[in-house]
Design a protein around this motif. Structure first.
Motif, short mmCIF file in Angstrom:
data_model
loop_
_atom_site.label_atom_id
_atom_site.label_comp_id
_atom_site.label_asym_id
_atom_site.label_seq_id
_atom_site.Cartn_x
_atom_site.Cartn_y
_atom_site.Cartn_z
N MET A 84 0.84 -1.31 -0.09
CA MET A 84 -0.06 0.02 -0.06
C MET A 84 0.82 1.03 -0.06
O MET A 84 1.97 1.24 0.37
N ARG A 85 0.23 2.42 -0.38
CA ARG A 85 0.92 3.76 -0.20
C ARG A 85 0.96 3.83 1.50
O ARG A 85 0.42 3.35 2.08
N GLU A 86 1.96 4.91 1.64
CA GLU A 86 2.41 4.97 3.02
C GLU A 86 1.15 5.55 3.93
O GLU A 86 0.71 4.86 4.80
N HIS A 87 0.33 6.31 3.24
CA HIS A 87 -0.83 7.00 4.23
C HIS A 87 -1.92 6.00 4.11
O HIS A 87 -2.77 5.68 4.89
N GLN A 88 -2.07 5.16 2.96
CA GLN A 88 -3.10 4.21 2.82
C GLN A 88 -2.98 3.16 4.01
O GLN A 88 -3.60 2.56 4.67
N ARG A 89 -1.52 2.77 3.90
CA ARG A 89 -0.88 1.62 4.93
C ARG A 89 -1.29 2.15 6.35
O ARG A 89 -1.94 1.35 7.32
N ARG A 90 -0.97 3.33 6.65
CA ARG A 90 -1.19 3.84 7.94
C ARG A 90 -2.50 3.80 8.47
O ARG A 90 -3.06 3.41 9.71
N ALA A 91 -3.27 4.23 7.35
CA ALA A 91 -4.87 4.24 7.63
C ALA A 91 -5.28 2.93 7.85
O ALA A 91 -6.32 2.82 8.64
N SER A 92 -5.04 2.01 7.18
CA SER A 92 -5.54 0.46 7.33
C SER A 92 -5.04 0.18 8.66
O SER A 92 -5.96 -0.51 9.33
N ILE A 93 -3.57 0.08 9.04
CA ILE A 93 -3.19 -0.32 10.17
C ILE A 93 -4.02 0.49 11.45
O ILE A 93 -4.34 -0.32 12.45
N ALA A 129 -6.74 7.07 11.77
CA ALA A 129 -7.47 6.47 10.64
C ALA A 129 -8.03 7.52 9.69
O ALA A 129 -7.76 7.69 8.48
N ILE A 130 -8.76 8.20 10.31
CA ILE A 130 -9.32 9.36 9.66
C ILE A 130 -8.22 10.39 9.05
O ILE A 130 -8.45 10.76 7.84
N THR A 131 -7.47 10.68 9.86
CA THR A 131 -6.26 11.56 9.54
C THR A 131 -5.51 11.26 8.18
O THR A 131 -5.22 11.85 7.35
N GLU A 132 -5.00 9.87 8.61
CA GLU A 132 -4.53 9.15 7.44
C GLU A 132 -5.02 9.21 5.98
O GLU A 132 -4.62 9.26 4.91
N CYS A 133 -6.51 8.95 5.99
CA CYS A 133 -7.29 8.92 4.86
C CYS A 133 -7.20 10.21 4.28
O CYS A 133 -7.27 10.41 3.09
N LEU A 134 -7.32 11.32 5.12
CA LEU A 134 -7.18 12.65 4.44
C LEU A 134 -5.98 12.95 3.72
O LEU A 134 -6.04 13.66 2.92
N LEU A 135 -4.89 12.52 4.44
CA LEU A 135 -3.62 12.68 3.97
C LEU A 135 -3.45 12.14 2.64
O LEU A 135 -2.74 12.31 1.66
N ASP A 136 -4.28 10.78 2.54
CA ASP A 136 -4.12 10.13 1.43
C ASP A 136 -5.07 10.35 0.46
O ASP A 136 -5.01 9.90 -0.82
N GLY A 137 -5.82 11.40 0.73
CA GLY A 137 -6.88 11.77 -0.34
C GLY A 137 -8.22 11.04 -0.37
O GLY A 137 -9.03 11.27 -1.35
N ASP A 138 -8.46 10.30 0.24
CA ASP A 138 -9.38 9.19 0.45
C ASP A 138 -10.35 9.80 1.18
O ASP A 138 -10.93 9.42 2.29
#
Length: 1438
Positions: free
Chosen positions: A1025-1034, A1044-1053
């Motif tokens: 996964m992409r870095e922020h996607q991986r962090r969001a998933s973990i 998870a919400i923060t990482e999703c926003l950083l990933d653009g999701d």
């Protein structure tokens, strides 16, 4: 571990003191207080057998007024008496004697002591060939005689023969003894064959005289040393005694290697069962006798040197026979015989040929030194066991001190030097001593002697034996002196109690270090009576009289060195505080350590010796002075703590505590004085510990309240309740304190319920006795019935020592004691909390053990064990900590106790420079402990260690092997295994994922031995996964939704963030994060998603606000339309510049939707935006707005609507209100009556309980009028009136106002809530009022209070009455107003009844300490009032 203390009573038969009179046989009649005997005497020149009886206490004859009156039988020099048996049934005794040297005849004489002329003797039979032995069974039903020809005859109690047999066919016998088993079924005969001179043991049936078995001969032995029985060639018959319980038969024998006789044991089947040797050289056994309880064996011996006779008391423990006491008799006393008491196994009587009669009472005590060394007497040896080194039971010991004769008593010298010394009083009257080379190191003393030249020349030396040094003779040049007890006077003199002949008693004081000269420095103090025991206290020796319990005292002033007279009377202590007067015999007395602290409280006279005694009487009553401590006590020991209260762990430290306790000049302030406790065991097998301070305080209160039983508990016990966890964990947990819980525990564990659950009580094994309680120690040594030793640590000694160590800053000692004795380690932190945070550096430095620090951290809990309700609550009160030196910042405590302690210890380790490899695991434990462990930081330290390992490995690969750097001893693998042990595999793996370091997570999974099929695929997925996607998933997997919400926003999701926010109701947080990240587009998209989420929850107003914030005005208009918010919807329609037709359509739609839910709002839409007056008037009438309906009709010039619409609807509403309020009035009156009946019923129930279940009918019956039956259950009585009416009191319920206004209250929450489901309504109905329920009165009262008519309804009725009058229906208006008024008045009265009931019920609840929340009205708004108002505008944390 106990030695025998003997109290003796002596008397001498006066006639036997004359020449030519000797006692041949005798028997003690304890019930009559007489000694029956046959004496050989010269009467008018003729040798006669005289049958006499003497008083045991005075020695005077009780059978006749003067000598020569009684039964006198002429005899020859060869005649002799054989036996004397008390015949309790006939009231006299039976004598057996032999006529002639050849034994040609034998006769028995029955004596009746109740005749007026003295005794009458009848010859009852002859034994052919002469009687060699005769004995009577214990019950008196059988008699056995053995003739010199070897014939064995069994007779009944009337002396008629029953059966007969022969011992041998090889000829006659030269000596024989017989002994019955206690039940009379068998008897044993030990006889010596005239031809072979061999003595043989045979067992016969008690009725048929059939031979059962023959004892093993001298050349073979199943158990013990092969030895031949003795007998035929001696003056006395072969010694023989059958144990009352029937297990062993005791005989006398001697092996080829023996220099003295030995006691040999046989079983009934003739097999050998052990033996023991008699000490001395050439010592012969003349008699054996078992105690009635079969636990002790008396052996009468004759010494070859000097011809002295001696009575020895032997007992067995741990398969070893101990010689516990020996009393010697001068050769002039002649033959000695003994006889055990028939009821007490601790009482034995003996008589001599010269008429000396003795009663010896045995008492059992432990002798322990100040250093905790226990001395056990075993004949001519004293076994020494230092309890601080190895509490092993005898016959095992550290060293064995050997003396020249059997030891009678032992006394340790008070510890004043570097060596340990004791003196022993020998049966010969000599004093001897032994000393260690250093402290209590007796093993080293034995080793030093073994290396000396003297050991090589000592004929009886073994590995751990030490010869004693004889000091002097305690008897001096006096004859007939019997020594009894010994004790130290101070540290340089000893006191010896002795009896001279039978009536002279004195205490002899002599220096303890003068040898050989028997008279040098000896002073004597005479007493009026025999001394039972000596006890030392504070340099004073107290002597307790044997019979009266009077106390005599001697001290240094009575010695020659102290200027005492050579001979004087001993001082008799009059005060009752030293020892209590009691009808029961005092069996144990000990001096009270640190008694200078208590003598004033005990009422000591300043002119008398300073000291006090702790005594235990025969009834088991334990006292300190005259203060009752406990009853049913079996053994006790005094214990003293040092001034600082800290525990000691060595013999030297224990000696220092004892020395300080005796020297008050070293105490300083009163608070620095040592404190004393009593440890004792009761007959219900409980070990208790009591504070002497508490005993004195409670005893003083008892004396002030004479005749009133004190409610105070004498034990420290009721403080320090400690309940261990059910799973056996080391740390204690708070148990339930409810009465129900206590009753359940008593039901499940009835034995444990007999004692309080406190720290002063401990269950011990049945029959356990206290051996030692060393000064300053926290342990008590117990000896079990089998002889083995057990060391226990009562919490009443452990917990104060822990507290005092913490108060003194001795953290290592406190931890060692708490960890060893299973004390909750939270006590170390909670004692004086939060002071521990400021002394964490001192704690780490003092304890200096990473393992100890880790154990403390792992045991941490958030609860305070010393706070109110904690398991050590009272400990902190009785032993308060010192004031905290420095304040602790509030921010330090913000994370809770566990986190604050972990941080403090971690910082202390770093400040002390101990954060090396040795302390690394402790640092990791500080991160992993507590309720909220910081595993991320711990894993980061592991990652650093791993990086260092890789760097070292790379560096070593480039160097020569000899110059390679050494890797750290704590590597990453060890650190990970430690963390896995603390928190588990799953938790640590998740924490590793939470660091987002997949390599670290892989390392954890490997060491945790997880299934690779699970974690490898998962880690590979994350890696792709992409870095922020991986962090969001973990973060999502670990439940870290905010991350998870923060990482999703950083990933653009944005969709992912919105979905997560919707599921977790975290839209405010998501919006705040988008704003913080300055992502405007993401925030606008989240607002739209938020609005959709609110719309799905029917919160259309909130959805509209969200859309407005996202600048979606059309969407907001649609949300308002869905929420029927007509004002906002029409406002936005105008703002959007819609056409008039579009706005009218919107208004029409809103009017139709509002007509069913809010007719008033629908009416205003129809009037203002649709210009439809007829519809508006109808909707206003439906909503009850009668005035506005009239005003609207006339404002549009539609007066006709008053007649066509308003008048008909007004009439219908009036009729509906009339019926409704009429019904509600009746219901209010019914409820009020029911409340009054319930109050009366409650009052009668309380009265019935007061009258102890009196008849209900006598109290006016129950609330059901007309029912005269008795009711057994409250529920039935309460339910009766409802059932009698044929309908429940609450089933005909309707609303107070059936015509409910259509006007709704303003919403406090944006949007309308979803409608409740039907099942919720049914559940609510199921929880409603129920007749006969226990809470009926409360529920009904609250229901009545809640039924108050709403002011809105009354306003509507007021407007309705105006319209009725306007239309000319004044009578109808008057009738409606009357009904409404009556209903209101009825409800006011019902409300007063309800408030009365609630007040009474609330008072009852307060009296029972029960909560009163159930009697308060609940807020109608409920949780709605907490949410105000728009979701979008609330703070993120709410």
């Amino acid at each position: 571990m106990r030695s025998a203390r003997v109290e003796r009573a002596r008397a001498r038969a006066l006639e036997c003191a004359r020449d030519g009179v000797s006692v041949r046989v005798g028997a003690f009649d304890a019930h009559a207080g007489a000694f029956r005997c046959v004496a050989r005497a010269s009467v008018d020149g003729d040798v006669m057998f005289t049958f006499r009886s003497y008083a045991l206490d005075t020695g005077r004859r009780v059978d006749a007024e003067s000598d020569g009156v009684g039964l006198d039988v002429e005899c020859d020099d060869d005649d002799d008496a054989l036996a004397c048996v008390i015949d309790h049934e006939r009231g006299g005794c039976v004598f057996w004697f032999r006529k002639g040297a050849t034994g040609t005849a034998a006769a028995a004489a029955a004596a009746d002591g109740e005749t007026a002329d003295g005794w009458i003797a009848d010859v009852i039979g002859d034994v052919v060939g002469g009687c060699a032995s005769a004995s009577v069974s214990l019950s008196g039903a059988r008699v056995v005689t053995v003739s010199k020809e070897g014939a064995v005859t069994v007779l009944n109690q009337d002396f008629y023969p029953l059966s007969e047999t022969r011992l041998t066919r090889d000829g006659g016998i030269v000596g024989a003894s017989t002994s019955w088993r206690a039940d009379g079924r068998f008897f044993a005969v030990s006889s010596t064959c005239e031809k072979t001179k061999v003595t043989t043991l045979r067992v016969f049936d008690g009725e048929t005289a059939e031979l059962e078995s023959v004892g093993e001969g001298g050349d073979r032995a199943t158990s013990g040393t092969p030895a031949a029985l003795v007998g035929g060639d001696r003056d006395d018959p072969p010694p023989l005694a059958w144990q009352p319980r029937g297990a062993l038969i005791a005989c006398a024998g001697r092996s080829e290697s023996d220099v003295s006789d030995r006691v040999i044991f046989y079983e009934r089947n003739g097999l050998r069962r052990g033996d023991f040797a008699i000490p001395g050289r050439g010592t012969e056994i003349s008699q054996l006798a078992w105690s009635c309880d079969s636990s002790r064996l008396a052996v009468v011996v004759r010494y070859a040197d000097g011809g002295e006779r001696a009575l020895q008391i032997w007992t067995r423990s741990n398969m070893h026979w101990y010689l516990k006491h020996e009393t010697r008799y001068d050769e002039s006393e002649g033959t000695v015989r003994c006889e055990w008491d028939l009821e007490s196994g601790d009482t034995i009587r003996a008589y001599t040929e010269r008429g000396l009669m003795e009663r010896l009472d045995l008492f059992w005590e432990s002798t322990v030194s100040d250093r905790g060394t226990c001395a056990v007497i075993d004949g001519d040896a004293v076994l020494l066991t230092p309890m601080f080194r190895a509490p092993i039971p005898p016959p095992l010991c550290a060293a064995k001190v050997i003396f020249n004769a059997p030891v009678v008593a032992v006394a340790f010298q008070p510890a004043t030097s570097s060596v340990e010394r004791f003196v022993a009083l020998l049966s010969t009257g000599e004093l001897a001593q032994a000393s260690s080379v250093q402290g209590a190191d007796w093993e080293r003393t034995a080793d030093v002697f073994a290396d000396s030249e003297r050991a090589a020349s000592w004929d009886r030396w073994t590995d751990n034996e030490i010869p004693a040094e004889t000091l002097r003779s305690a008897t001096g040049a006096s004859s007939g002196v019997v020594v009894e007890h010994v004790a130290f006077v101070g540290d340089a003199h000893v006191a010896v109690s002795c009896t001279i002949d039978v009536d002279v008693h004195e205490i002899r004081l002599m220096p303890a270090d003068v040898a050989n000269d028997a008279n040098q420095g000896v002073t004597k103090r005479a007493t009026r009576e025999s001394i039972g025991t000596l006890a030392s206290a504070n340099g004073v020796v107290f002597a307790l009289a044997r019979d009266s319990g009077d106390v005599y005292a001697v001290d240094y002033n009575d010695t020659a060195s102290g200027g005492g007279e050579a001979f004087d009377d001993a001082r008799r202590i009059e005060r009752s505080s030293t020892v209590s007067k009691s009808d029961a015999k005092i069996i144990v007395a000990r001096g009270l350590d640190a008694c200078e602290r208590y003598v004033d409280a005990l009422g000591a006279d300043s002119e008398e010796p300073r000291g006090a005694l702790v005594t235990l009487d025969a009834r088991g009553v334990l006292r300190v002075g005259d203060i009752l401590v406990a009853e049913n006590v079996t053994s006790f020991a005094t214990h003293v703590f040092g001034a600082d209260g800290c525990a000691v762990t060595s013999a030297e430290a224990s000696e220092a505590v004892a020395s300080l306790a005796r020297d008050s000049s070293r105490w300083g302030e009163a608070d620095d004085a040592p404190s004393t406790r009593l440890a004792y065991v009761t007959r219900d097998h409980r070990l208790y510990v009591a504070e002497v301070d508490d005993l004195i305080a409670n005893g003083s209160r008892e004396r002030r309240q004479v005749g009133d039983a004190s409610a105070d508990d004498a034990h420290v016990g009721n403080w320090l309740a400690e309940r261990s966890a059910a799973d056996g964990a080391r740390m204690g947990e708070i148990a339930l304190h409810s009465d129900l819980h206590q009753r359940m525990r008593r039901a499940m564990r009835p034995e444990a319920a007999k004692m309080a659950a406190d720290a002063s009580t401990r269950v011990v094994e049945e029959g356990a006795m206290i051996v030692a309680c060393a000064p300053g120690a926290t342990t008590v040594v117990l000896q079990m019935p089998r002889g083995n030793l057990e060391t226990v640590a009562p919490k009443a000694l452990v917990l104060p020592a822990c507290a005092c160590s913490l108060r003194a800053g001795r953290y290592a000692d406190a931890y060692a004691l708490a960890a060893k004795q299973r004390v909750d380690l939270n006590l170390i932190v909670d004692y004086g909390w939060p002071k521990f945070l400021s002394v964490a550096d001192d704690f780490v430095a003092d304890i200096n053990s990473p393992e100890a620090v880790m154990e403390l951290l792992e045991a941490l809990t958030e609860s305070d064990v010393t706070a109110e309700g904690g398991i050590y609550e009272e400990l902190a009160r009785l032993y308060p900590p010192r004031a905290t030196d420095g304040a602790v910042e509030t921010a330090t405590l913000a994370g809770g106790k566990s986190q604050a302690v972990c941080a403090a210890i971690r910082s202390a380790i770093e400040r002390l420079g101990a954060a090396g490899d040795r302390w690394e695991l402790a640092v990791l434990t500080s991160y992993a402990s507590g309720d909220d462990p910081d595993l991320g930081s711990a894993l980061k330290r592991v990652a650093v260690i791993r990086e260092r390992e890789l760097a070292d490995a790379a560096a070593n690969a480039m160097q020569v092997s000899s110059t390679k750097s050494r890797l750290t001893s704590i590597d990453a693998a060890v650190a990970l295994k430690h963390l896995l042990f603390l928190v588990g595999a799953e938790t640590l793996y998740n924490a590793a994922l939470g660091t987002y370091d997949l390599s670290l997570a892989y390392l954890v999974a490997q060491h945790a031995q997880m299934d690779p099929g699970e974690y490898v695929a998962e880690l590979e997925t994350f890696q792709s996964m992409r870095e922020h996607q991986r962090r969001a998933s973990i973060a999502l997997m670990l439940g870290r939704h905010e991350e998870a919400i923060t990482e999703c926003l950083l990933d653009g999701d944005v969709d992912g963030a919105a979905s997560l926010a919707s599921d977790q109701k975290m839209f405010p947080y998501a919006l705040a994060e988008a704003l913080r990240l300055q992502n405007v587009d993401a925030r606008r998209a989240l607002l739209i998603k938020f609005a959709e989420h609110l719309s799905r929850g029917s919160r259309h107003e909130d959805a509209a606000i969200a859309r407005l914030a996202a600048e979606d005005v059309p969407g907001a208009l649609e949300s308002y339309r869905l929420g029927s918010c007509w004002q906002q919807a029409l406002t936005l329609a105008g703002r959007l510049k819609m056409s008039a037709a579009e706005r009218r359509n919107i208004a029409e739609e809103l009017c139709e939707s509002l007509a069913m839910t809010d007719p008033l709002a629908a009416a205003r839409v129809a009037a203002r935006h649709l210009r439809d007056a007829e519809r508006a008037v109808e909707l206003l009438c439906r909503s009850g707005a009668w005035r506005e309906a009239c005003e609207t009709a006339y404002s549009d010039d539609r007066g006709d609507l008053l007649e066509t619409t308003i008048a008909p609807m007004c009439a219908g509403a009036a009729q509906e209100h009339f019926e409704s309020f009429k019904e509600n009035k009746a219901r209010a009156e019914k409820y009020s009556s029911r409340l009054r009946d319930l109050r009366k019923h409650r009052a009668r129930a309380e009265q019935a309980l007061t009258l102890e279940f009196a008849n209900w009918s006598a109290l006016g019956g129950c609330p059901n009028a007309g029912n005269d039956g008795d009711f057994e259950m409250d529920d039935a009585m309460s339910e009766a009136p409802s059932l009698a009416s044929g309908m429940s009191a609450y089933t005909d319920r309707t609303g107070l106002t059936s015509a409910v206004s259509g006007t709704s209250a303003a919403s406090t929450v944006g949007g309308r809530k979803a409608k409740r489901k039907k099942k919720d309504k049914k559940a609510k109905l199921g929880r409603g009022l129920r007749a006969g329920s226990p809470t009926e009165e409360r529920d009904l009262a609250l229901h009545v209070v809640a039924l108050a008519p709403m002011s809105k309804t009354l306003e509507e009725i007021g407007e309705l009455l105006e319209i009725l009058v306007l239309f000319g229906h004044e009578d109808d208006a008057r009738a409606l107003q009357r009904v409404v008024g009556e209903c209101v008045d009825a409800h006011v009265a019902a409300t007063k009844d309800a408030e009365t009931s609630l007040k009474e019920l609330k008072d009852i609840a307060l009296q029972k300490s029960e909560p009163t929340d159930a009697f308060e009205r609940k807020d109608a708004l409920g949780d709605a009032a907490l949410e105000w108002k728009w979701s979008l505008l609330r703070a993120v944390g709410k």
